[in-house]
Design an enzyme around this catalytic site. Structure first.
Site, short mmCIF file in Angstrom:
data_model
loop_
_atom_site.label_atom_id
_atom_site.label_comp_id
_atom_site.label_asym_id
_atom_site.label_seq_id
_atom_site.Cartn_x
_atom_site.Cartn_y
_atom_site.Cartn_z
N GLY A 1 -26.15 44.24 18.24
CA GLY A 1 -25.40 43.44 17.67
C GLY A 1 -23.85 43.37 18.08
O GLY A 1 -22.80 42.98 17.53
N GLY B 1 -22.64 42.73 21.27
CA GLY B 1 -22.49 41.86 22.21
C GLY B 1 -22.68 42.60 23.57
O GLY B 1 -21.95 41.89 24.58
N VAL B 2 -23.28 43.51 23.76
CA VAL B 2 -23.58 44.06 24.99
C VAL B 2 -25.08 44.23 25.72
O VAL B 2 -25.24 44.82 26.20
CB VAL B 2 -22.94 45.48 25.02
CG1 VAL B 2 -21.44 45.66 25.07
CG2 VAL B 2 -23.33 46.33 24.03
N SER B 3 -25.85 42.95 25.07
CA SER B 3 -27.00 42.81 25.44
C SER B 3 -27.91 43.85 25.42
O SER B 3 -28.69 44.21 26.14
CB SER B 3 -27.19 42.47 27.06
OG SER B 3 -26.21 41.24 27.29
N SER B 4 -27.94 44.32 24.03
CA SER B 4 -29.18 45.30 23.93
C SER B 4 -30.60 44.54 23.86
O SER B 4 -31.49 45.32 24.13
CB SER B 4 -28.85 45.64 22.25
OG SER B 4 -29.07 44.59 21.40
N SER B 5 -30.65 43.38 23.56
CA SER B 5 -32.03 42.75 23.70
C SER B 5 -32.38 42.49 25.11
O SER B 5 -33.47 42.65 25.51
CB SER B 5 -32.02 41.13 23.03
OG SER B 5 -30.89 40.36 23.51
N ALA C 1 -31.53 44.54 27.60
CA ALA C 1 -31.82 45.76 28.29
C ALA C 1 -33.27 46.09 27.53
O ALA C 1 -34.16 46.76 28.19
CB ALA C 1 -30.78 46.87 27.57
N ASP D 1 -27.43 37.98 30.99
CA ASP D 1 -27.59 39.30 30.55
C ASP D 1 -28.86 39.97 31.09
O ASP D 1 -28.89 41.24 31.54
CB ASP D 1 -27.90 39.11 29.08
CG ASP D 1 -26.77 38.62 28.11
OD1 ASP D 1 -25.78 38.32 28.67
OD2 ASP D 1 -27.08 38.16 27.01
#
Length: 487
Positions: free
Chosen positions: A156, A158-162, A164, A210
Protein backbone atom coordinates in the site's frame (compact mmCIF):
# COMPACT_ATOMS: atom_id res chain seq x y z
CA UNK A 1 20.02 -17.52 -14.74
CA UNK A 2 22.12 -15.44 -12.39
CA UNK A 3 23.43 -16.75 -9.07
CA UNK A 4 24.13 -13.15 -8.10
CA UNK A 5 20.50 -12.87 -7.00
CA UNK A 6 21.28 -15.11 -4.04
CA UNK A 7 23.03 -12.24 -2.31
CA UNK A 8 20.33 -9.68 -3.10
CA UNK A 9 17.74 -8.45 -0.66
CA UNK A 10 15.57 -10.26 0.47
CA UNK A 11 16.70 -13.63 -0.95
CA UNK A 12 19.12 -14.71 1.83
CA UNK A 13 16.47 -14.11 4.48
CA UNK A 14 13.91 -16.17 2.56
CA UNK A 15 16.32 -19.09 2.15
CA UNK A 16 17.21 -19.02 5.84
CA UNK A 17 13.57 -19.03 6.87
CA UNK A 18 12.72 -21.89 4.52
CA UNK A 19 15.36 -24.00 6.27
CA UNK A 20 14.43 -22.92 9.78
CA UNK A 21 10.64 -22.56 9.69
CA UNK A 22 9.29 -24.48 6.67
CA UNK A 23 11.65 -27.45 6.62
CA UNK A 24 8.71 -29.85 6.91
CA UNK A 25 7.19 -28.48 3.71
CA UNK A 26 10.38 -27.55 1.83
CA UNK A 27 12.30 -30.83 2.04
CA UNK A 28 16.08 -30.29 2.35
CA UNK A 29 16.69 -33.16 -0.07
CA UNK A 30 14.89 -31.48 -2.97
CA UNK A 31 16.09 -28.52 -5.04
CA UNK A 32 14.50 -25.12 -4.50
CA UNK A 33 14.27 -22.54 -7.28
CA UNK A 34 14.20 -18.89 -6.27
CA UNK A 35 13.68 -15.54 -8.02
CA UNK A 36 13.36 -11.94 -6.91
CA UNK A 37 11.75 -8.85 -8.43
CA UNK A 38 11.92 -5.22 -7.30
CA UNK A 39 9.28 -2.67 -6.50
CA UNK A 40 9.36 0.56 -8.47
CA UNK A 41 9.33 4.30 -7.99
CA UNK A 42 6.93 6.00 -10.40
CA UNK A 43 9.01 9.06 -11.34
CA UNK A 44 6.68 10.39 -14.07
CA UNK A 45 3.69 9.03 -15.94
CA UNK A 46 1.74 7.16 -13.29
CA UNK A 47 -1.85 6.42 -14.16
CA UNK A 48 -1.43 7.81 -17.68
CA UNK A 49 0.04 4.43 -18.64
CA UNK A 50 -3.40 3.00 -19.44
CA UNK A 51 -4.09 5.84 -21.87
CA UNK A 52 -0.86 5.19 -23.78
CA UNK A 53 1.51 7.75 -22.25
CA UNK A 54 5.26 7.55 -21.98
CA UNK A 55 6.25 6.62 -18.42
CA UNK A 56 9.56 6.94 -16.55
CA UNK A 57 10.06 4.42 -13.74
CA UNK A 58 12.94 3.56 -11.39
CA UNK A 59 13.35 0.00 -10.03
CA UNK A 60 13.95 0.05 -6.27
CA UNK A 61 16.22 -2.11 -4.15
CA UNK A 62 13.17 -3.20 -2.15
CA UNK A 63 12.09 -6.54 -3.62
CA UNK A 64 9.93 -9.65 -3.35
CA UNK A 65 11.58 -13.06 -3.31
CA UNK A 66 9.66 -16.24 -4.19
CA UNK A 67 10.88 -19.83 -3.76
CA UNK A 68 9.25 -22.96 -5.19
CA UNK A 69 9.72 -26.67 -4.70
CA UNK A 70 7.83 -29.64 -6.13
CA UNK A 71 5.43 -31.66 -3.99
CA UNK A 72 4.49 -35.35 -4.24
CA UNK A 73 0.81 -34.53 -4.73
CA UNK A 74 -1.02 -32.21 -7.14
CA UNK A 75 -1.61 -29.48 -4.60
CA UNK A 76 -0.34 -25.90 -4.62
CA UNK A 77 0.55 -24.68 -1.15
CA UNK A 78 1.39 -20.98 -0.84
CA UNK A 79 3.11 -19.37 2.14
CA UNK A 80 3.68 -15.73 3.07
CA UNK A 81 6.34 -14.96 5.65
CA UNK A 82 5.10 -11.36 5.72
CA UNK A 83 1.71 -12.51 6.98
CA UNK A 84 3.40 -14.99 9.33
CA UNK A 85 5.29 -12.11 10.92
CA UNK A 86 2.04 -10.18 11.30
CA UNK A 87 0.43 -13.18 13.06
CA UNK A 88 -2.14 -13.55 10.31
CA UNK A 89 -3.17 -16.68 8.36
CA UNK A 90 -0.13 -17.19 6.15
CA UNK A 91 -0.78 -20.34 4.12
CA UNK A 92 -3.39 -21.56 1.64
CA UNK A 93 -3.71 -24.78 -0.35
CA UNK A 94 -5.50 -25.22 -3.68
CA UNK A 95 -5.52 -28.21 -6.08
CA UNK A 96 -3.87 -27.84 -9.48
CA UNK A 97 -7.06 -29.27 -11.01
CA UNK A 98 -9.07 -26.39 -9.51
CA UNK A 99 -6.63 -23.82 -10.92
CA UNK A 100 -7.01 -25.50 -14.32
CA UNK A 101 -10.77 -26.04 -14.39
CA UNK A 102 -12.19 -23.03 -12.57
CA UNK A 103 -13.24 -20.07 -14.77
CA UNK A 104 -11.21 -16.96 -14.04
CA UNK A 105 -14.22 -15.03 -12.73
CA UNK A 106 -15.01 -17.82 -10.26
CA UNK A 107 -11.39 -18.00 -9.14
CA UNK A 108 -11.38 -14.24 -8.58
CA UNK A 109 -14.39 -14.59 -6.31
CA UNK A 110 -12.70 -17.41 -4.41
CA UNK A 111 -9.61 -15.33 -3.76
CA UNK A 112 -11.71 -12.30 -2.83
CA UNK A 113 -12.84 -14.09 0.33
CA UNK A 114 -11.41 -12.57 3.54
CA UNK A 115 -7.85 -13.66 4.21
CA UNK A 116 -7.32 -15.10 0.74
CA UNK A 117 -6.63 -12.23 -1.63
CA UNK A 118 -2.87 -12.27 -1.03
CA UNK A 119 -2.72 -15.81 -2.47
CA UNK A 120 -4.16 -14.63 -5.80
CA UNK A 121 -0.86 -12.92 -6.67
CA UNK A 122 0.97 -16.25 -6.33
CA UNK A 123 -1.39 -19.07 -7.29
CA UNK A 124 -2.99 -16.76 -9.87
CA UNK A 125 0.22 -16.91 -11.89
CA UNK A 126 -0.26 -20.65 -12.45
CA UNK A 127 -3.88 -20.09 -13.51
CA UNK A 128 -2.87 -17.39 -16.02
CA UNK A 129 -0.14 -19.62 -17.48
CA UNK A 130 -2.75 -22.36 -17.92
CA UNK A 131 -5.34 -20.05 -19.51
CA UNK A 132 -2.66 -18.67 -21.85
CA UNK A 133 -1.91 -22.20 -23.04
CA UNK A 134 1.66 -22.15 -21.78
CA UNK A 135 1.20 -25.06 -19.38
CA UNK A 136 -1.56 -27.66 -19.01
CA UNK A 137 -2.20 -27.92 -15.29
CA UNK A 138 -4.73 -30.68 -15.91
CA UNK A 139 -2.00 -33.09 -17.00
CA UNK A 140 -1.20 -35.64 -14.28
CA UNK A 141 2.50 -35.24 -15.07
CA UNK A 142 2.50 -31.66 -13.71
CA UNK A 143 3.55 -31.88 -10.07
CA UNK A 144 2.22 -29.80 -7.23
CA UNK A 145 4.27 -26.97 -5.76
CA UNK A 146 5.13 -25.27 -2.53
CA UNK A 147 5.45 -21.52 -3.14
CA UNK A 148 6.90 -19.26 -0.44
CA UNK A 149 7.08 -15.46 -0.40
CA UNK A 150 9.11 -12.90 1.52
CA UNK A 151 8.90 -9.26 0.42
CA UNK A 152 10.53 -6.05 1.60
CA UNK A 153 8.31 -3.92 -0.65
CA UNK A 154 5.78 -2.33 1.72
CA UNK A 155 2.12 -2.97 0.99
CA UNK A 156 0.00 0.00 0.00
CA UNK A 157 2.97 2.37 -0.28
CA UNK A 158 2.49 2.99 -3.99
CA UNK A 159 5.74 1.24 -4.97
CA UNK A 160 4.18 -1.81 -6.65
CA UNK A 161 4.34 -4.48 -3.98
CA UNK A 162 1.81 -6.53 -5.96
CA UNK A 163 3.78 -6.30 -9.22
CA UNK A 164 6.97 -7.37 -7.45
CA UNK A 165 5.21 -10.46 -6.08
CA UNK A 166 3.65 -11.33 -9.43
CA UNK A 167 6.91 -10.88 -11.35
CA UNK A 168 9.00 -12.88 -8.87
CA UNK A 169 6.42 -15.68 -8.94
CA UNK A 170 5.99 -15.70 -12.71
CA UNK A 171 9.76 -15.60 -13.24
CA UNK A 172 10.41 -18.63 -11.08
CA UNK A 173 7.48 -20.54 -12.59
CA UNK A 174 8.40 -20.02 -16.25
CA UNK A 175 11.92 -21.25 -15.52
CA UNK A 176 10.77 -24.21 -13.41
CA UNK A 177 8.16 -25.25 -15.98
CA UNK A 178 10.65 -24.61 -18.84
CA UNK A 179 8.15 -22.26 -20.47
CA UNK A 180 10.74 -19.60 -21.26
CA UNK A 181 12.70 -22.11 -23.32
CA UNK A 182 9.78 -23.77 -25.06
CA UNK A 183 7.68 -20.68 -25.78
CA UNK A 184 10.43 -18.06 -26.24
CA UNK A 185 8.95 -15.78 -23.58
CA UNK A 186 10.26 -12.21 -23.89
CA UNK A 187 10.50 -9.69 -21.09
CA UNK A 188 7.33 -7.84 -22.04
CA UNK A 189 5.49 -11.14 -22.49
CA UNK A 190 6.33 -11.89 -18.88
CA UNK A 191 5.13 -8.46 -17.79
CA UNK A 192 1.87 -8.88 -19.73
CA UNK A 193 1.22 -12.24 -18.07
CA UNK A 194 1.70 -10.63 -14.67
CA UNK A 195 -0.67 -7.81 -15.61
CA UNK A 196 -3.29 -10.46 -16.44
CA UNK A 197 -2.92 -11.84 -12.92
CA UNK A 198 -3.61 -8.38 -11.51
CA UNK A 199 -6.47 -7.53 -13.87
CA UNK A 200 -8.19 -10.90 -14.23
CA UNK A 201 -7.48 -12.89 -11.06
CA UNK A 202 -7.03 -10.14 -8.47
CA UNK A 203 -9.47 -7.77 -10.18
CA UNK A 204 -7.38 -4.59 -9.96
CA UNK A 205 -7.57 -2.39 -13.11
CA UNK A 206 -3.84 -1.53 -13.33
CA UNK A 207 -1.79 -0.73 -16.43
CA UNK A 208 1.40 -2.57 -17.29
CA UNK A 209 4.12 -0.12 -16.21
CA UNK A 210 4.58 -1.63 -12.73
CA UNK A 211 5.09 -5.15 -14.01
CA UNK A 212 7.29 -3.92 -16.88
CA UNK A 213 9.62 -2.06 -14.52
CA UNK A 214 9.83 -5.00 -12.13
CA UNK A 215 10.72 -7.25 -15.06
CA UNK A 216 12.97 -5.08 -17.25
CA UNK A 217 14.23 -2.19 -15.12
CA UNK A 218 17.95 -1.53 -14.81
CA UNK A 219 19.60 -0.42 -11.58
CA UNK A 220 20.09 3.35 -11.35
CA UNK A 221 18.31 4.11 -14.62
CA UNK A 222 14.80 5.16 -15.56
CA UNK A 223 12.87 2.60 -17.53
CA UNK A 224 11.12 4.42 -20.36
CA UNK A 225 8.10 2.80 -21.89
CA UNK A 226 5.53 4.03 -24.35
CA UNK A 227 2.44 2.21 -23.16
CA UNK A 228 0.97 1.39 -26.58
CA UNK A 229 0.75 -1.26 -25.33
CA UNK A 230 4.29 -1.67 -23.96
CA UNK A 231 7.05 -0.37 -26.22
CA UNK A 232 10.33 -0.23 -24.32
CA UNK A 233 12.52 2.71 -25.27
CA UNK A 234 16.18 3.24 -24.41
CA UNK A 235 16.70 3.58 -20.64
CA UNK A 236 17.10 7.15 -19.41
CA UNK A 237 20.25 7.85 -17.43
CA UNK A 238 19.91 9.96 -14.32
CA UNK A 239 21.89 13.20 -14.92
CA UNK A 240 25.27 13.41 -13.16
CA UNK A 241 25.18 14.34 -9.48
CA UNK A 242 21.41 13.82 -9.44
CA UNK A 243 19.18 11.09 -8.03
CA UNK A 244 15.57 10.06 -7.61
CA UNK A 245 14.35 8.93 -4.21
CA UNK A 246 10.95 8.02 -2.82
CA UNK A 247 9.39 8.93 0.51
CA UNK A 248 6.55 6.77 1.79
CA UNK A 249 3.92 8.98 3.43
CA UNK A 250 2.66 6.15 5.60
CA UNK A 251 -0.82 6.54 4.06
CA UNK A 252 -1.89 3.24 2.53
CA UNK A 253 -3.59 3.20 -0.84
CA UNK A 254 -5.12 0.62 -3.16
CA UNK A 255 -5.22 0.54 -6.96
CA UNK A 256 -8.39 -1.47 -6.52
CA UNK A 257 -9.95 1.49 -4.72
CA UNK A 258 -13.05 3.13 -6.12
CA UNK A 259 -11.64 6.52 -7.12
CA UNK A 260 -8.81 5.02 -9.18
CA UNK A 261 -11.32 2.97 -11.15
CA UNK A 262 -13.64 5.97 -11.61
CA UNK A 263 -10.81 8.15 -12.90
CA UNK A 264 -9.61 5.46 -15.26
CA UNK A 265 -13.11 4.80 -16.55
CA UNK A 266 -13.73 8.53 -17.05
CA UNK A 267 -10.56 8.82 -19.17
CA UNK A 268 -11.79 6.09 -21.51
CA UNK A 269 -15.23 7.69 -21.60
CA UNK A 270 -13.57 10.96 -22.66
CA UNK A 271 -11.75 9.07 -25.41
CA UNK A 272 -15.06 7.63 -26.67
CA UNK A 273 -16.73 11.06 -26.69
CA UNK A 274 -13.77 12.67 -28.46
CA UNK A 275 -13.84 9.95 -31.10
CA UNK A 276 -17.58 10.54 -31.62
CA UNK A 277 -16.84 14.26 -32.01
CA UNK A 278 -14.15 13.49 -34.59
CA UNK A 279 -16.66 11.40 -36.54
CA UNK A 280 -19.22 14.20 -36.41
CA UNK A 281 -16.69 16.80 -37.62
CA UNK A 282 -15.56 14.47 -40.39
CA UNK A 283 -19.10 13.78 -41.53
CA UNK A 284 -19.86 17.52 -41.63
CA UNK A 285 -16.84 17.97 -43.88
CA UNK A 286 -17.84 15.07 -46.12
CA UNK A 287 -15.12 12.74 -44.79
CA UNK A 288 -16.17 9.50 -43.14
CA UNK A 289 -14.01 8.52 -40.17
CA UNK A 290 -13.51 4.76 -40.15
CA UNK A 291 -10.52 4.10 -37.87
CA UNK A 292 -9.62 5.77 -34.59
CA UNK A 293 -7.04 8.49 -35.40
CA UNK A 294 -5.71 8.09 -31.85
CA UNK A 295 -5.07 4.39 -32.41
CA UNK A 296 -6.91 3.61 -29.20
CA UNK A 297 -4.83 5.86 -26.93
CA UNK A 298 -5.85 9.23 -25.51
CA UNK A 299 -2.17 10.10 -25.09
CA UNK A 300 -1.92 10.45 -28.89
CA UNK A 301 -4.23 13.45 -28.91
CA UNK A 302 -2.32 16.68 -29.47
CA UNK A 303 -2.80 18.82 -26.33
CA UNK A 304 -3.37 21.97 -28.39
CA UNK A 305 -6.03 20.26 -30.51
CA UNK A 306 -7.58 19.00 -27.31
CA UNK A 307 -7.83 22.46 -25.79
CA UNK A 308 -8.86 24.17 -29.06
CA UNK A 309 -11.37 21.68 -30.45
CA UNK A 310 -12.46 18.95 -28.08
CA UNK A 311 -12.34 20.11 -24.48
CA UNK A 312 -15.38 22.37 -24.77
CA UNK A 313 -17.39 19.50 -26.26
CA UNK A 314 -16.85 17.23 -23.27
CA UNK A 315 -19.38 17.23 -20.43
CA UNK A 316 -18.02 18.25 -17.06
CA UNK A 317 -19.91 15.32 -15.58
CA UNK A 318 -22.09 12.54 -16.92
CA UNK A 319 -24.04 9.69 -15.39
CA UNK A 320 -22.93 6.28 -16.53
CA UNK A 321 -26.39 5.34 -17.77
CA UNK A 322 -26.65 8.45 -19.95
CA UNK A 323 -23.19 7.79 -21.38
CA UNK A 324 -24.02 4.18 -22.23
CA UNK A 325 -27.21 5.24 -24.05
CA UNK A 326 -25.37 7.82 -26.16
CA UNK A 327 -22.01 6.17 -26.77
CA UNK A 328 -22.08 2.54 -25.65
CA UNK A 329 -19.29 0.84 -23.64
CA UNK A 330 -15.67 2.01 -23.69
CA UNK A 331 -12.74 0.04 -25.10
CA UNK A 332 -11.22 -0.51 -21.65
CA UNK A 333 -11.20 -4.17 -20.63
CA UNK A 334 -10.29 -3.49 -16.99
CA UNK A 335 -13.22 -1.23 -16.06
CA UNK A 336 -16.87 -0.91 -16.96
CA UNK A 337 -19.21 2.06 -16.89
CA UNK A 338 -21.66 1.83 -13.99
CA UNK A 339 -25.07 3.33 -14.87
CA UNK A 340 -25.63 4.90 -11.44
CA UNK A 341 -22.17 6.47 -11.09
CA UNK A 342 -21.37 10.07 -12.01
CA UNK A 343 -18.04 10.49 -13.85
CA UNK A 344 -15.98 13.70 -14.09
CA UNK A 345 -15.03 13.67 -17.75
CA UNK A 346 -13.22 16.99 -18.29
CA UNK A 347 -11.03 16.59 -15.22
CA UNK A 348 -10.01 13.07 -16.27
CA UNK A 349 -9.28 14.15 -19.84
CA UNK A 350 -7.30 17.20 -18.67
CA UNK A 351 -5.05 15.03 -16.53
CA UNK A 352 -4.37 12.30 -19.06
CA UNK A 353 -3.89 14.41 -22.18
CA UNK A 354 -1.68 16.98 -20.47
CA UNK A 355 0.20 14.44 -18.37
CA UNK A 356 1.34 12.69 -21.55
CA UNK A 357 2.91 15.96 -22.71
CA UNK A 358 4.45 16.61 -19.27
CA UNK A 359 6.20 13.23 -19.33
CA UNK A 360 7.56 13.78 -22.82
CA UNK A 361 8.96 17.19 -21.86
CA UNK A 362 10.36 15.80 -18.60
CA UNK A 363 12.23 13.11 -20.51
CA UNK A 364 13.58 15.70 -22.95
CA UNK A 365 14.90 17.90 -20.13
CA UNK A 366 16.74 14.98 -18.55
CA UNK A 367 18.22 14.07 -21.92
CA UNK A 368 19.30 17.68 -22.37
CA UNK A 369 21.03 17.64 -18.98
CA UNK A 370 22.77 14.38 -19.88
CA UNK A 371 24.09 15.90 -23.13
CA UNK A 372 25.77 18.81 -21.38
CA UNK A 373 29.55 18.69 -21.12
CA UNK A 374 30.99 17.53 -17.78
CA UNK A 375 32.19 21.08 -17.19
CA UNK A 376 28.55 22.25 -17.25
CA UNK A 377 27.55 20.16 -14.23
CA UNK A 378 26.61 22.56 -11.48
CA UNK A 379 26.35 25.49 -13.90
CA UNK A 380 23.36 27.82 -14.17
CA UNK A 381 22.22 26.24 -17.45
CA UNK A 382 22.45 22.73 -15.95
CA UNK A 383 20.43 23.82 -12.94
CA UNK A 384 17.79 25.56 -15.05
CA UNK A 385 17.29 22.45 -17.16
CA UNK A 386 16.78 20.29 -14.09
CA UNK A 387 14.57 22.98 -12.57
CA UNK A 388 12.28 22.69 -15.61
CA UNK A 389 12.10 18.92 -15.12
CA UNK A 390 11.34 19.42 -11.44
CA UNK A 391 8.55 21.89 -12.11
CA UNK A 392 6.90 19.36 -14.41
CA UNK A 393 6.86 16.98 -11.43
CA UNK A 394 5.12 19.66 -9.37
CA UNK A 395 2.62 20.21 -12.19
CA UNK A 396 1.94 16.48 -12.34
CA UNK A 397 1.37 16.43 -8.59
CA UNK A 398 -1.11 19.29 -8.84
CA UNK A 399 -2.97 17.53 -11.62
CA UNK A 400 -3.23 14.37 -9.53
CA UNK A 401 -4.80 16.48 -6.79
CA UNK A 402 -7.17 18.64 -8.85
CA UNK A 403 -7.95 16.67 -12.02
CA UNK A 404 -7.30 12.98 -11.41
CA UNK A 405 -8.85 13.31 -7.92
CA UNK A 406 -6.18 10.94 -6.59
CA UNK A 407 -4.37 13.22 -4.19
CA UNK A 408 -4.10 13.07 -0.41
CA UNK A 409 -3.60 15.76 2.21
CA UNK A 410 -0.53 14.01 3.59
CA UNK A 411 1.19 13.63 0.21
CA UNK A 412 0.39 17.26 -0.61
CA UNK A 413 1.90 18.36 2.71
CA UNK A 414 5.08 16.35 2.07
CA UNK A 415 5.46 17.82 -1.44
CA UNK A 416 5.02 21.31 0.01
CA UNK A 417 7.67 20.67 2.69
CA UNK A 418 10.11 19.41 0.06
CA UNK A 419 9.40 22.38 -2.20
CA UNK A 420 10.18 24.76 0.66
CA UNK A 421 13.72 23.35 0.50
CA UNK A 422 14.29 23.93 -3.22
CA UNK A 423 17.33 26.12 -2.51
CA UNK A 424 18.99 23.12 -0.88
CA UNK A 425 19.14 21.14 -4.11
CA UNK A 426 15.63 19.64 -4.18
CA UNK A 427 14.20 20.17 -7.67
CA UNK A 428 10.80 18.55 -7.93
CA UNK A 429 8.38 16.19 -6.20
CA UNK A 430 5.06 14.50 -6.93
CA UNK A 431 2.65 11.91 -5.65
CA UNK A 432 3.14 8.62 -7.51
CA UNK A 433 1.39 5.59 -8.94
CA UNK A 434 -2.28 5.31 -8.13
CA UNK A 435 -2.10 8.22 -5.70
CA UNK A 436 -4.47 8.50 -2.71
CA UNK A 437 -1.46 8.40 -0.39
CA UNK A 438 1.49 6.10 -0.94
CA UNK A 439 4.88 7.45 -1.95
CA UNK A 440 6.19 10.82 -3.14
CA UNK A 441 8.99 10.84 -5.76
CA UNK A 442 11.74 13.46 -5.44
CA UNK A 443 14.38 14.72 -7.90
CA UNK A 444 17.37 16.07 -6.00
CA UNK A 445 21.13 16.47 -5.99
CA UNK A 446 23.43 14.00 -4.24
CA UNK A 447 25.16 15.22 -1.12
CA UNK A 448 25.08 15.81 2.62
CA UNK A 449 23.18 19.09 2.27
CA UNK A 450 20.40 17.34 0.37
CA UNK A 451 20.35 14.41 2.81
CA UNK A 452 19.85 16.85 5.68
CA UNK A 453 17.15 18.74 3.79
CA UNK A 454 15.25 15.51 3.10
CA UNK A 455 15.59 14.40 6.72
CA UNK A 456 14.37 17.82 7.87
CA UNK A 457 11.30 17.65 5.62
CA UNK A 458 10.53 14.13 6.80
CA UNK A 459 10.84 15.21 10.45
CA UNK A 460 8.50 18.15 9.87
CA UNK A 461 6.05 15.85 8.13
CA UNK A 462 6.11 13.36 11.00
CA UNK A 463 5.56 16.17 13.50
CA UNK A 464 2.55 17.54 11.61
CA UNK A 465 0.86 14.21 10.78
CA UNK A 466 1.95 11.75 13.44
CA UNK A 467 2.98 9.37 10.64
CA UNK A 468 6.51 8.00 10.19
CA UNK A 469 7.76 8.47 6.61
CA UNK A 470 10.20 6.00 5.05
CA UNK A 471 12.95 6.83 2.55
CA UNK A 472 13.52 4.64 -0.52
CA UNK A 473 16.97 5.57 -1.83
CA UNK A 474 18.35 2.42 -3.50
CA UNK A 475 17.89 0.81 -6.92
CA UNK A 476 18.38 -2.68 -8.37
CA UNK A 477 17.95 -4.65 -11.58
CA UNK A 478 14.65 -6.17 -12.62
CA UNK A 479 13.89 -9.88 -12.69
CA UNK A 480 14.85 -10.28 -16.34
CA UNK A 481 18.44 -9.37 -15.48
CA UNK A 482 18.75 -11.49 -12.34
CA UNK A 483 16.78 -14.51 -13.53
CA UNK A 484 16.23 -17.44 -11.17
CA UNK A 485 18.57 -19.86 -9.47
CA UNK A 486 18.38 -23.43 -8.08
CA UNK A 487 19.68 -23.89 -4.54
Amino acid sequence: MSLSLLSQQPVPALLARLRDELAVDFAPSRPVRIARAPGRLDVMGGIADYTGSLVCEMPLDRAAAVAIQERDDRQVQVFSFNLFDEHKPFTLRIPLDALAAMPTADLRREFAEPGRQWAAYLAGCLHVLHVAGLVDLAKPSVAGLNIALLSTVPLGAGVSSSAAIEVATMSVLVDHLRISRDASILSMDLAALCQRVENDVVGAPCGIMDQATSVAGLSGQLLRMKCQPHELLAPLAVPPNMRFVGIDTGVRHSVGGGQYGKTRCAAFMAHKIILATMKHIGAAAGRELVADPLNGYLANLDPEDYKRIFRSRLPDQIRGGEFLLKYGPTIDTATRVHPDTTYEIVHAADHHVLEARRVRKFSEFLEEANRMAPSAIGSRDYGLTLDKAGHLMYASHQSYMMDAKLGSEEADLLVMLLRQRERQGLYGARITGGGLGGTVALLCERGDIQDKAIASAMADYAGKTGKTPTLFAGSSDGAWQTGSAIV
